[in-house]
Motif scaffolding. Structure first.
Motif, PDB file in Angstrom:
ATOM      1  N   UNK A  99       0.801  -1.450  -0.157  1.00 46.73           N
ATOM      2  CA  UNK A  99       0.418  -0.571  -0.605  1.00 46.73           C
ATOM      3  C   UNK A  99       0.932   0.755   0.160  1.00 46.73           C
ATOM      4  N   UNK A 100       0.295   2.717  -0.251  1.00 47.61           N
ATOM      5  CA  UNK A 100       0.731   3.268  -0.343  1.00 47.61           C
ATOM      6  C   UNK A 100       1.955   3.916  -1.458  1.00 47.61           C
ATOM      7  N   UNK A 101       1.800   2.692  -2.473  1.00 48.61           N
ATOM      8  CA  UNK A 101       2.932   3.112  -3.947  1.00 48.61           C
ATOM      9  C   UNK A 101       2.349   3.656  -4.363  1.00 48.61           C
ATOM     10  N   UNK A 102       3.134   4.335  -5.051  1.00 46.46           N
ATOM     11  CA  UNK A 102       2.494   5.299  -6.734  1.00 46.46           C
ATOM     12  C   UNK A 102       2.992   4.730  -7.712  1.00 46.46           C
ATOM     13  N   UNK A 103       2.734   4.493  -8.022  1.00 46.08           N
ATOM     14  CA  UNK A 103       3.111   3.553  -9.394  1.00 46.08           C
ATOM     15  C   UNK A 103       2.869   4.619 -11.066  1.00 46.08           C
ATOM     16  N   UNK A 104       3.475   4.582 -11.584  1.00 49.35           N
ATOM     17  CA  UNK A 104       3.988   5.069 -13.300  1.00 49.35           C
ATOM     18  C   UNK A 104       3.648   4.472 -14.498  1.00 49.35           C
ATOM     19  N   UNK A 105       3.065   5.393 -15.020  1.00 53.19           N
ATOM     20  CA  UNK A 105       3.525   4.465 -16.405  1.00 53.19           C
ATOM     21  C   UNK A 105       3.211   6.856 -16.982  1.00 53.19           C
ATOM     22  N   UNK A 106       3.780   6.203 -18.149  1.00 50.89           N
ATOM     23  CA  UNK A 106       4.393   8.083 -19.490  1.00 50.89           C
ATOM     24  C   UNK A 106       4.100   7.692 -20.566  1.00 50.89           C
ATOM     25  N   UNK A 107       3.541   8.127 -21.187  1.00 44.49           N
ATOM     26  CA  UNK A 107       2.697   7.786 -22.755  1.00 44.49           C
ATOM     27  C   UNK A 107       2.455   9.175 -23.099  1.00 44.49           C
ATOM     28  N   UNK A 108       2.414   9.182 -24.302  1.00 42.36           N
ATOM     29  CA  UNK A 108       2.306  10.010 -25.415  1.00 42.36           C
ATOM     30  C   UNK A 108       1.674  10.235 -26.455  1.00 42.36           C
ATOM     31  N   UNK A 109       0.854   9.516 -26.616  1.00 41.14           N
ATOM     32  CA  UNK A 109      -0.041   8.188 -27.595  1.00 41.14           C
ATOM     33  C   UNK A 109       0.030   7.089 -27.354  1.00 41.14           C
ATOM     34  N   UNK A 110       1.393   6.413 -26.554  1.00 38.86           N
ATOM     35  CA  UNK A 110       0.643   4.995 -26.391  1.00 38.86           C
ATOM     36  C   UNK A 110       0.273   4.689 -24.732  1.00 38.86           C
ATOM     37  N   UNK A 111      -0.126   3.470 -25.085  1.00 43.08           N
ATOM     38  CA  UNK A 111      -1.469   2.596 -23.994  1.00 43.08           C
ATOM     39  C   UNK A 111      -1.223   2.930 -22.712  1.00 43.08           C
ATOM     40  N   UNK A 112      -1.691   3.603 -21.421  1.00 39.99           N
ATOM     41  CA  UNK A 112      -1.159   3.504 -20.703  1.00 39.99           C
ATOM     42  C   UNK A 112      -2.514   2.148 -19.882  1.00 39.99           C
ATOM     43  N   UNK A 113      -1.820   1.338 -19.313  1.00 37.90           N
ATOM     44  CA  UNK A 113      -3.303   0.644 -18.535  1.00 37.90           C
ATOM     45  C   UNK A 113      -3.278   0.331 -16.639  1.00 37.90           C
ATOM     46  N   UNK A 114      -4.214   0.660 -16.419  1.00 38.90           N
ATOM     47  CA  UNK A 114      -3.769   0.711 -14.545  1.00 38.90           C
ATOM     48  C   UNK A 114      -5.088  -0.215 -14.850  1.00 38.90           C
ATOM     49  N   UNK A 115      -4.365  -1.539 -13.207  1.00 39.88           N
ATOM     50  CA  UNK A 115      -5.132  -2.475 -13.273  1.00 39.88           C
ATOM     51  C   UNK A 115      -4.941  -2.758 -11.561  1.00 39.88           C
ATOM     52  N   UNK A 116      -6.120  -3.213 -10.712  1.00 38.02           N
ATOM     53  CA  UNK A 116      -6.497  -3.429  -9.517  1.00 38.02           C
ATOM     54  C   UNK A 116      -7.025  -4.540  -9.377  1.00 38.02           C
ATOM     55  N   UNK A 117      -6.379  -5.994  -8.677  1.00 39.22           N
ATOM     56  CA  UNK A 117      -7.201  -6.530  -8.123  1.00 39.22           C
ATOM     57  C   UNK A 117      -7.044  -6.531  -5.948  1.00 39.22           C
ATOM     58  N   UNK A 118      -8.519  -5.834  -5.413  1.00 43.91           N
ATOM     59  CA  UNK A 118      -8.871  -5.851  -4.316  1.00 43.91           C
ATOM     60  C   UNK A 118      -8.482  -6.821  -3.750  1.00 43.91           C
ATOM     61  N   UNK A 119      -8.682  -7.946  -4.189  1.00 46.07           N
ATOM     62  CA  UNK A 119      -9.050  -8.699  -3.549  1.00 46.07           C
ATOM     63  C   UNK A 119      -7.529 -10.005  -3.091  1.00 46.07           C
ATOM     64  N   UNK A 120      -6.412  -9.586  -3.670  1.00 42.92           N
ATOM     65  CA  UNK A 120      -5.129  -9.449  -3.078  1.00 42.92           C
ATOM     66  C   UNK A 120      -4.690  -8.274  -3.204  1.00 42.92           C
ATOM     67  N   UNK A 121      -5.236  -6.751  -3.062  1.00 44.32           N
ATOM     68  CA  UNK A 121      -4.704  -6.237  -2.792  1.00 44.32           C
ATOM     69  C   UNK A 121      -3.875  -5.294  -3.479  1.00 44.32           C
ATOM     70  N   UNK A 122      -3.873  -6.361  -4.818  1.00 44.01           N
ATOM     71  CA  UNK A 122      -2.559  -5.574  -6.242  1.00 44.01           C
ATOM     72  C   UNK A 122      -3.175  -4.258  -7.018  1.00 44.01           C
TER      73      UNK A 122
END
Length: 253
Positions: A99-122
């Motif tokens: 927890x309490x970690x921000x993950x980043x993905x940088x893009x300018x036309x590319x596809x950013x994909x953000x995902x989460x799994x609340x059951x696993x806390x991922x």
């Protein structure tokens, strides 16, 4: 601080920063594509303040259009947050159970994909440019999470961020053939006789990769903002000196 929030609950925030003329370098978030690194760090600091976390909670990667992914641990907080040298090397997908970690993905036309799994806390953040999409970085990450981290695909939710639209993503035959070789992207491509170019919907191709991993379609959302046509978008195709959006996700304890 111009952002779009895809999720904003008590314990989870995910979204993307947008171009903003009122911010330094129009709210560019990328240290690898900027004019003044100190101003980019200040933009990131403002984002941290907006999200009510610390800049030292950020973890960033040096993206290389690879299919490489990396599990971030608690003691790696701050990697790449203020400099490139300490970023996670040669990686285009990050995930963490912490927890309490921000993950980043940088893009300018590319596809950013953000995902989460609340059951696993991922949580996870993926940068899927056309090369990463052809290399199936998103699909490979999900297969790893299923097989090695014991995650159930039906427990995931995915937000596919703003990217270059199919209308503006025109390519020559060599790139078209790489997508065709995937075997499942034909429905997301068309040929334009007047220009002799192929047009590819990279967002829908990434969505199909999520579905192939077993993610329910109803758990996947797409931000159809075109980074080329929308004035709030950074587009490398429009301007080779363009800044970068930051797709971000953080789970709070």
């Amino acid at each position: 601080m111009k952002t779009k929030l895809y999720v904003n609950s008590a314990n989870l925030t995910a979204g993307i920063t947008m171009k903003d003329a009122q911010s330094f370098e129009s709210n560019n978030m990328a240290l690898h594509a900027c004019e003044n690194t100190s101003l980019i760090v200040e933009n990131r600091r403002k984002l941290a303040d907006y999200l009510r976390i610390r800049l030292t909670d950020f973890v960033c990667a040096n993206q290389t259009h690879s299919a490489n992914f990396y599990r971030v641990e608690k003691d790696e907080k701050g990697r790449g947050s203020t400099d490139i040298e300490h970023a996670v090397a040669d990686t285009d997908a990050l995930y963490t159970f912490e927890p309490n970690i921000l993950l980043a993905a940088f893009a300018a036309d590319c596809v950013p994909v953000l995902l989460y799994n609340e059951t696993k806390g991922l949580i996870g953040a993926v940068h899927s440019g056309w090369q990463g999409t052809v290399k199936e970085v998103t699909l490979k990450l999900f297969n790893h999470l299923k097989n090695e981290e014991n995650c159930r695909p039906e427990d995931f939710h995915v937000h596919i961020g703003a990217a270059l639209s199919q209308e503006k993503f025109e390519v020559d035959r060599d790139v078209y053939l790489k997508f065709k070789a995937l075997g499942y992207a034909d429905d997301f491509m068309y040929y334009k006789d007047s220009t002799g170019k192929y047009h590819i919907d990279s967002q829908l191709t990434v969505k199909r990769q999520c579905e192939l991993a077993g993610i329910p379609s109803g758990h996947i959302s797409i931000d159809r903002t075109c980074t080329f046509m929308n004035p709030d978008g950074f587009s490398y195709r429009e301007d080779k000196r363009a800044g970068r959006h930051m797709g971000f996700i953080v789970r709070r304890a």
